[in-house]
Scaffold this active site. Structure first.
Site, PDB file in Angstrom:
ATOM      1  CD  GLU B  62      -1.730  -2.392   1.277  1.00  0.00           C
ATOM      2  OE1 GLU B  62      -0.608  -2.650   1.763  1.00  0.00           O
ATOM      3  OE2 GLU B  62      -2.529  -3.288   0.931  1.00  0.00           O
ATOM      4  CG  HIS B 131     -11.334  -7.825   6.023  1.00  0.00           C
ATOM      5  ND1 HIS B 131     -10.315  -8.385   6.760  1.00  0.00           N
ATOM      6  CD2 HIS B 131     -11.073  -8.153   4.727  1.00  0.00           C
ATOM      7  CE1 HIS B 131      -9.492  -9.043   5.941  1.00  0.00           C
ATOM      8  NE2 HIS B 131      -9.924  -8.902   4.706  1.00  0.00           N
TER       9      HIS B 131
HETATM   10  C1  LIG Z   1      -1.660  -5.085   4.106  1.00  0.00           C
HETATM   11  C2  LIG Z   1      -2.693  -5.894   3.408  1.00  0.00           C
HETATM   12  N1  LIG Z   1      -3.089  -5.533   2.164  1.00  0.00           N
HETATM   13  C3  LIG Z   1      -4.037  -6.221   1.510  1.00  0.00           C
HETATM   14  C4  LIG Z   1      -4.618  -7.331   2.076  1.00  0.00           C
HETATM   15  C5  LIG Z   1      -5.710  -8.115   1.343  1.00  0.00           C
HETATM   16  N2  LIG Z   1      -5.203  -9.435   0.954  1.00  0.00           N
HETATM   17  C6  LIG Z   1      -5.448 -10.530   1.701  1.00  0.00           C
HETATM   18  S1  LIG Z   1      -4.649 -11.900   1.095  1.00  0.00           S
HETATM   19  C7  LIG Z   1      -3.978 -11.024  -0.180  1.00  0.00           C
HETATM   20  C8  LIG Z   1      -3.064 -11.714  -1.145  1.00  0.00           C
HETATM   21  C9  LIG Z   1      -1.908 -12.377  -0.444  1.00  0.00           C
HETATM   22  O1  LIG Z   1      -1.131 -13.084  -1.380  1.00  0.00           O
HETATM   23  P1  LIG Z   1       0.110 -13.948  -0.904  1.00  0.00           P
HETATM   24  O2  LIG Z   1       0.985 -13.114  -0.020  1.00  0.00           O
HETATM   25  O3  LIG Z   1       0.746 -14.535  -2.099  1.00  0.00           O
HETATM   26  O4  LIG Z   1      -0.497 -15.077   0.038  1.00  0.00           O
HETATM   27  P2  LIG Z   1      -1.535 -16.206  -0.423  1.00  0.00           P
HETATM   28  O5  LIG Z   1      -2.907 -15.645  -0.174  1.00  0.00           O
HETATM   29  O6  LIG Z   1      -1.285 -16.516  -1.860  1.00  0.00           O
HETATM   30  O7  LIG Z   1      -1.283 -17.385   0.472  1.00  0.00           O
HETATM   31  C10 LIG Z   1      -4.381  -9.676  -0.126  1.00  0.00           C
HETATM   32  C11 LIG Z   1      -3.993  -8.645  -1.127  1.00  0.00           C
HETATM   33  C12 LIG Z   1      -4.185  -7.698   3.377  1.00  0.00           C
HETATM   34  N3  LIG Z   1      -4.718  -8.752   4.014  1.00  0.00           N
HETATM   35  N4  LIG Z   1      -3.237  -6.971   4.006  1.00  0.00           N
END
Ligand SMILES: Cc1ncc(C[n+]2csc(CCOP(=O)(O)OP(=O)(O)O)c2C)c(N)n1
Ligand SMILES: Cc1ncc(C[n+]2csc(CCOP(=O)(O)OP(=O)(O)O)c2C)c(N)n1
Ligand SMILES: [Mg+2]
Ligand SMILES: [Mg+2]
Lengths: 420, 327, 327, 420
Positions: B62, B131
């Protein structure tokens, strides 16, 4: 190659020791330990090797501290006498700006000053490699780059004097305002470069059009999340940005070892773009490397990380006391690497300057000093009500009301009070 | 032009599309805003139609999103940044309060940051932690930022376009709970009120209830219920949180002598404290009772199974109305 | 034990030393806190005496400092984190509001975060941008954090030890302008009041002036000046901003009927708005005038040459006192 | 070596193209361009090479997708039949936990669920490499690691059902609470590891005492400033932490190429500690690599980055719709790399399991499924007043007053209302 630091390894190293068991890394990260724990990636020896302690084998240098012109297989350039005298003049005048400002602070004309003493070559080499259409995002110490971009050095004093937060127009010289929150500007630079991509001003082959961005920051800044996120965005979008890090070995009292245990330029490799370490006290090498990096960017080949290996000869700022945390012989050893002296030696040895040139330059520097001294004292103080200006592009009723309220309040004092 | 019934999600999507058509400098950037169209589908179809250069899928960072958007703004673009959920704006908080908010001031107006930071905010969707936050006060306290909250589909359509057209940075709060809830009639040929104005959405004489974003619906329902008990409640949708448009509020409170403000954010140092302070300063002699505040309690957002107890609802608003009237 | 005259900087340094002597789990971490002793020398000499494992020089990254301090707290340590200047706490804001503040709640009390985050705050030192901020409201709005501000050397000595002893995370605000200013008499054998209490520092009958941190001195000077005009001002040092200790405030306002609150933070959504709202809710019928707020204007912190115009001063406090009395 | 992805390079690659001139990097970063822009650091070809598109030459594998036991010069281990059956059982039960939870969400018993389908080997391999004294900092998807650490899977359901934010005691199993803010836990893990150093529980040689920390995160998280700052702190203090990244190729709809244009494990090299890429669908290799990394940490040799190269077979969560952004044949190709199937093939081919074992395991899984179904529905809802508990360790009068006020308010409704 002449090692850039003469102080023995253990002295600097002590500064980031920990008593913990299992600390520090280096002893355990020997060839032997590679055998006991095989397979953990390439370069362990290089990673934990001693290259941190001098410029290292990868240091790019075209002019030695002794003023000897050496050649580099990849970054060599032919410099005209004109260019060399120009670099020399630039550095002399930049140092004069710095010493004048430092003096002005001592005399109470400035609240604080961030000195660049010792970093003249890094800044002039980088600044002179820029084209007019390139945009600079500086820290608070890039006085030499500002000078190259045509910013009146007098304008730099305002924020240190406390009369403004930055007096120059960033768009006039494509030189952004100083950024005090460490590392923040690395992202601005990357975004600006993304804007250049969207303007189609990358890789057209038109030298007047293709543009690049340079982001300046220090060794300490390399630890900020923002700077590392800037690497990620720049790599992800292949943005035309050069990350120019002046590794002056210190972040106030923190030595470079606290920020990175490997040569900083190698950080870039982990993000998928090239990194290179150049002798930041060598204006020729810094110029050659930076303009090649900028050209890569303009051509659409994406970001480059340039580590200008140098040393902060002065205090962090005029309020800092380095004797509390660093060794004077460390500083002494760097005096031998002075960026200006080596060029002067070279110019004289090769008969490229005469006493007249030196004398004229001295006069020019005195002129500049006079301009800064008189100009600084003449900088107008802001008026109390100025504080309400420019909070918004479209001013709100709230701000208007507060300005009027405060104006009315000031009226209640005798006339003089109004302008405190 | 004929009208159509749309949801808030649709209104925002249409408004973004219109803004991008009207000005080629408008860019959208954020996590999953492209192919996916955002987790709430607010940017649905925009990347397909405007391309990956104008609807930019970003790395997961972000601060990087807002920081690079600043750079694009300095290059003359008008970035619209999407923060995926309210709880994830904090990594960008430094760039927002130290850079986005201050660059115009720092540069004496030479830097302009015409940026919109869209934040789906508020609770009530049964989500996990982070959330359902309401961070508006943390932005409204920061000079240099403007903060607005839309409460209905029609405002969503107009306000997002107005925010994008503003030369100042705007924190744009969207009540996620209502994205796909009630539909409203949109007439694209109408002329909207200015962005930074509050609006009386229901006339009344006994008590003034102030709300914004998700609680406007709550306040309207409370007013409706109260009317059956013979209480006449005036409801004002604040719409703009910084600057605040207090004129209509003062006018109303001078008539009713009583005010209740409700928001999902924690009561302590929430918008209600500022609004209450200003009303008391301006309408001191008209007040029959202190301004009462109905908001989220001063606890972290609880497990979603009890979030409706945490959030202000019709009953708690009416309870405050009664307490105000009993004063 | 005999008493000694100390500055605020000295009081904090002594308090930190005492805390480290009393509990081996206490650690100090931050930028330049070691050899340099911090840019304000608050940790002067501590690394020399307690070693680099307990007084930890950190890389230049505030989120990293607070984030790793959380981990050390989870391992059973009591980290005292130094943020070099108020304006540089924002990179750590996410870790503070989403993690430090919520871990105890999230874990139903199984995670404890006995962390102190020291922040030199406020202006008046002629510094460049970002070195004179007052971010207290941005923390006080966040449940799970406790926020205190010391105003004098003796409180500095006691409050820092009490904050470190607290099992809750404490944002500890230090008025940097006063670090090396006035000295006060410290008696280390005395017993301090509890940490989360406000204190009446001057008795008066006409108007109650509320202050904390750097403005306590301003308020006291104002009260002194007013007394020569025959105005009797009661001054309360709030000391704790979250939780607020309103008992003594209500008691005072019920007597005086008038209240003025002053802080350096922006008035809009500053502590003053919350305090004013609470006073009005509790003391409605005792109030002769609305609670008036004297603070930093709602502009970014200006160039230091005019900062004294931005900051509340004796004259502006007395102006508010007069307006309150004229109501 | 068998490439782990069969889908042609261009398909995935398209997903992160930009129309900008000068974009993307790869075309311009060829050997040829190295020559035109010489000297910009080593490894350009590797850096921009195609290794992103399959596991790459550095992928460590001990059991192929076809169930063939291959050997690795550095990370090979001898596994007993007992161990192999154990891994198989762990993965089968873990998958069952996941499918049950997914079903519970479909039936409205959970608000949302983060599936691990396809990542069983990465999690069991990592989880089984841990010693009791090692501490785990998970994301929200480490159900398999939780299982290895002895957390009752039923406790994992609470936060997805909305009855709590995490029901297990982190100190009971040395398994931290799930962290939803991406990347935040990487710093907590590093700090916890610094605490271990201060406790003198590193490098003593006492296997009961020496401890390590493992930080789990995803490929998307690798872009967060916090994760990169964790690398910096861990390297700077040589903290005993293993950064275990499950690169499942997706961050919701963002492909790995958006986060990094080089193999992710190489990120670590830029920070001065080793990185390694292991086949995350190969439980043997993941186990071997992770336990070696953990051992390095316990011995005081500092941090290691392990990239478990795997694939998110399901949706990001039960609320996601992957058909909007990814190709089904991509998924199909990964089905052939199933982490459980390859172990079953190996066990059967070598006669290490019989039908009885499979049948017993099925029964055990059914038991577990029953436990989760019944247990989930029986999870008690929190009471409204519970929301005021645990805001502080030392409760404030303010919270007490708000609880009492709300209790009194609830009293005003009929009895049932009190507990809604
Ligand atoms: C700081 C933050 N930004 C956005 C989100 C929303 N969000 C939740 S999971 C995700 C993707 C995460 O991807 P990855 O790190 O590859 O983990 P995976 O879900 O693939 O296990 C996002 C953008 C969040 N939880 N925290
Ligand atoms: C986010 C942030 N944290 C802390 C500071 C205080 N500070 C100012 S300069 C400095 C050191 C910077 O070191 P480096 O990046 O190496 O740049 P240099 O000063 O050596 O040129 C620090 C810690 C700051 N300005 N911003
Ligand atoms: Mg430095
Ligand atoms: Mg992923």
């Amino acid at each position: 190659m002449v090692p850039l630091i003469c102080v023995p390894r253990h002295k600097r190293w002590e500064q980031c020791q920990h008593g913990d068991r299992g600390d520090p890394a280096r002893p355990s990260a020997t060839k032997e330990s590679r055998l006991t724990n095989p397979g953990f990636g390439p370069d362990l020896v290089e990673v934990f090797g001693p290259s941190q302690q001098d410029g290292g084998p990868d240091l790019i240098q075209l002019l030695t501290p002794e003023g000897e012109r050496v050649h580099h297989p990849e970054f060599d350039l032919d410099f005209s006498a004109e260019q060399l005298r120009g670099f020399y003049r630039d550095m002399v005048l930049t140092r004069r700006i710095d010493t004048e400002a430092t003096a002005l602070q001592r005399h109470g004309e400035l609240g604080i000053w961030a000195q660049l003493l010792g970093q003249e070559a890094a800044q002039i080499g980088a600044g002179r490699a820029l084209r007019p259409q390139d945009f600079v995002f500086p820290t608070y110490r890039e006085h030499g780059v500002a000078y190259c971009k045509g910013v009146d050095p007098l304008n730099l004093l305002g924020l240190f004097r406390g009369v403004d937060h930055g007096a120059w127009d960033p768009n006039e010289n494509n030189f952004g305002l100083y950024t005090i929150v460490i590392g923040a500007q690395a992202l601005h630079a990357t975004g600006y470069a993304m804007g250049i991509q969207r303007d189609g001003a990358v890789g057209t082959g038109d030298p007047e059009r293709d543009a690049a961005v340079i982001a300046h920051f220090g060794d300490g800044a390399s630890s900020q999340g923002d700077v590392n996120e800037a690497f990620i965005f720049a790599a992800s979008y292949n943005a035309p940005v050069v990350f120019f890090c002046q590794n002056n070995q210190w972040a106030i009292s923190e030595p470079i070892e606290r920020q990175s245990r490997i040569p900083l330029y190698q950080r870039a490799l982990g993000f998928g773009f090239p990194g290179v370490r150049v002798d930041g006290n060598d204006v020729l090498a810094t110029y050659a490397v930076t303009q090649a990096a900028l050209q890569r960017a303009r051509e659409g080949q994406g970001p480059t990380f340039v580590e200008a290996y140098t040393y902060r000869m002065g205090a962090h700022t005029t309020t800092d006391d380095p004797t509390r945390y660093r060794l004077s012989d460390d500083v002494e050893s760097w005096k031998l690497k002075d960026p200006i002296a080596r060029v002067e030696v070279y110019l004289r040895r090769n008969g490229l300057v005469d006493d007249q040139f030196i004398a004229d330059l001295k006069a020019e520097a005195d002129e500049l000093g006079h301009h800064l001294r008189e100009g600084c004292k003449a900088l107008p103080d802001p008026k109390p009500l100025d504080m309400f200006d420019h909070v918004y592009a479209e001013e709100t009723d709230e701000i208007r009301a507060q300005r009027e309220g405060f104006a009315a309040y000031l009226e209640t004092f005798d006339e003089t009070a109004g302008s405190h | 032009m004929s009208t159509q019934k749309i949801t808030l999600a649709k209104g925002l999507n249409m408004g973004l599309r219109k803004a991008m058509e009207d000005d080629p400098k408008v860019l959208i950037m954020g996590e999953d805003v492209g192919k996916l169209g955002g987790v709430f589908r607010i940017t649905d179809g925009l990347q397909k139609d405007f391309g990956e250069d104008r609807v930019i899928d970003s790395p997961l960072a972000e601060s990087g999103i807002v920081g690079t958007a600043i750079g694009m703004a300095l290059r003359g673009y008008r970035p619209v940044v999407e923060i995926q959920f309210d709880g994830f704006v904090y990594p960008a908080y430094d760039q927002i309060v130290c850079q986005v908010a201050k660059m115009h001031y720092r540069s004496k107006g030479r830097y302009k940051i015409p940026m919109v930071i869209r934040i789906p905010f508020g609770g009530g969707i049964g989500a996990v932690e982070h959330h359902s936050e309401s961070p508006e006060a943390q932005f409204a306290h920061t000079p240099g930022l403007k903060v607005v909250a839309c409460s209905n589909p029609v405002d969503g359509y107009w306000m997002i376009q107005q925010a994008i057209a503003s030369d100042d940075p705007v924190i744009f709060l969207e009540p996620k709970r209502q994205y796909h809830a009630d539909k409203a009639e949109l007439d694209e040929s109408a002329t909207p009120e200015p962005l930074f104005t509050s609006r009386v959405v229901r006339r009344g004489t006994d008590v003034t209830v102030l709300a914004y974003g998700p609680t406007v619906k709550t306040a309207m329902a409370a007013a409706e219920a109260a009317s059956t008990d013979g209480q006449s409640i005036e409801v004002i949708d604040l719409r703009t949180l910084s600057p605040l448009d207090m004129g209509p509020v003062f006018e109303s409170v001078r008539r009713t002598g009583r005010a209740v403000i409700t928001h999902e954010a924690h009561v302590n140092l929430g918008m209600g404290s500022e609004v209450a302070a200003r009303i008391t300063e301006e309408c001191f002699y008209s007040l029959e009772a202190p301004v009462l505040r109905v908001g989220g309690f001063d606890t972290p957002y609880p497990a979603s199974r009890i979030e409706e107890d945490f959030l202000p609802d019709l009953d708690r608003v009416l309870d405050a109305v009664d307490r105000s009237l009993e004063f």
